[in-house]
Motif scaffolding. Structure first.
Motif: not given
Length: 404
Positions: A247, A251, A257-259, A278-279, A356
């Motif tokens: 992760i 990330a 990208w939003q995790f 973004n996590i 990814e």
């Protein structure tokens, strides 16, 4: 079994010696109608009913159609020696032992045995099925004489972080006593099938009606609403099975990208989890809320590390994600590959770069393409069907007055 640090007086030991326990029932279960006297089922679980809603809750909720179910959790530590019984639904009682601080290991076992005996006597359970999710419960139930013993082996618990050293010995004992053994996936079935004459595989199933609601746009939950898109989501227990490095790397590679991570953090230090703008760790959510979260994701992931604790897992979230209409990307977990990866319903990726690329493919609408095939598979994987098949095996072994 780990015993909490002594926090009280010698009254705990004295209570056990004198047998001065209290069997209390804050919510009295409704009387069973005379026309249908259901057989009892006593379930011993290492997971609490109000923890993440998973296999035990799904199975026992449905078992209550045919049995009067008593779901016995592990103890809660406090100041009293008692047991509480709370009605969760018709013919489903959640039973929680309460033990005082300061008990020795032997006293803990002795007292749990005493409370189980009191429950059975109070409820007049003379003929019942014993259902085990944890072999460790044999420490205080090996004296019971049920009409049938069922071992529902949902995980290889001996491979989990912090597993008791004696767990394998207790499982061997349980396999000797059990009349039926169910497994939570095909890999577990292959590991257990030569150790018992009646082992049957029941992989993770799906409450399709519940999760398919996510295919229609649902309100975005408050704690998720401010998070941008695309959203890459995970839902489940965050523990030693969670691939933190994976992760962190994905990330880092894709900061836009939003995790979104849903679920409790257990057995690992929360500070060890990957951090970043973004996590987003949103904590454990009620089972009823999950379709609202899933409905507002773009891709769902199963970022499991490849280690002993994940060797036999069959993640419940795989069919839940697909039922919600979400593309799925997973690390190469054997049961995920077998059921969902091989037919092309989920993408399998074994490196951060592959993970990814798989997410990007899903975001671009290039995978999956066979939603009709996915829905056909999900239609054959309901928890209702799973319980009905389990129940048929039980009926074949015991004489039970099942409701028609």
């Amino acid at each position: 079994m780990k015993i909490p640090e002594y926090l009280g007086s010698n009254s705990a030991s004295e209570l056990v010696e004198r047998g001065e326990s209290k069997l209390v029932n804050p919510v009295v279960p409704a009387a069973i109608p005379p026309k249908v006297q259901k057989q009892a089922l006593i379930c011993f679980s290492h997971l609490r009913w109000n923890f993440v809603y998973q296999r035990p809750q799904h199975i026992m909720s449905r078992a209550s159609k045919d049995f009067n179910v008593y779901f016995i959790e592990e103890p809660i530590w406090g100041d009293e020696l008692r047991i509480s019984v709370c009605k969760q639904a018709d013919d489903l009682q959640i039973v929680v032992p309460h033990l005082p601080h300061g008990l020795t290991h032997d006293e803990v076992i002795r007292y749990q045995r005493q409370l189980v005996d009191e429950l059975i006597e109070r409820e007049k359970l003379t003929d019942y099925v014993a259902w085990y999710y944890t072999p460790m419960a044999l420490n205080f139930t090996d004296h019971l004489r049920p009409s049938l013993t069922v071992y529902d082996c949902m995980d290889e618990l001996s491979a989990f972080l912090g597993a008791p050293r004696e767990l394998l010995d207790k499982e061997k004992e349980l396999l000797t006593q059990a009349g039926l053994v169910f497994t939570g996936g095909h890999s577990l079935y292959e590991a257990k099938r030569d150790r018992h004459e009646a082992v049957y595989a029941f992989p993770s199933s799906i409450d399709h009606t519940h999760f398919s609601a996510a295919r229609a746009k649902q309100p975005d939950p408050d704690d998720q609403r401010s998070i941008g898109h695309p959203r890459i989501g995970f839902s489940g227990v965050i523990d030693e099975r969670f691939d933190r490095e994976l992760i962190a790397e994905v990330a880092r590679r894709r900061p836009q990208w939003q995790f979104v991570m849903l679920g409790p953090v257990v057995k690992i230090d929360p500070a060890s989890l990957p951090q970043g703008a973004n996590i987003h760790y949103l904590g454990m959510k009620d089972y009823k809320q999950l379709p609202n979260y899933f409905s507002n994701w773009d891709v769902a992931i199963l970022p499991f590390a490849l280690n002993e604790s994940t060797r036999f897992i069959s993640p419940t979230k795989t069919p839940e994600y697909l039922s919600a209409g979400l593309p799925v990307v997973s690390t190469p977990i054997r049961d995920v590959i077998r059921t969902y990866g091989a037919p092309g319903f989920a993408q399998i990726a074994d490196t951060a770069e592959a993970f990814e690329k798989a997410i990007e493919r899903a975001l671009n609408g290039h995978h999956p393409t066979d939603w009709s095939g996915i829905d056909d598979l999900l239609a054959e994987s309901s928890w209702n069907k799973t319980w009905d098949e389990m129940c048929r095996y039980i009926k074949a072994r015991v004489q039970i007055p099942f409701e028609q």
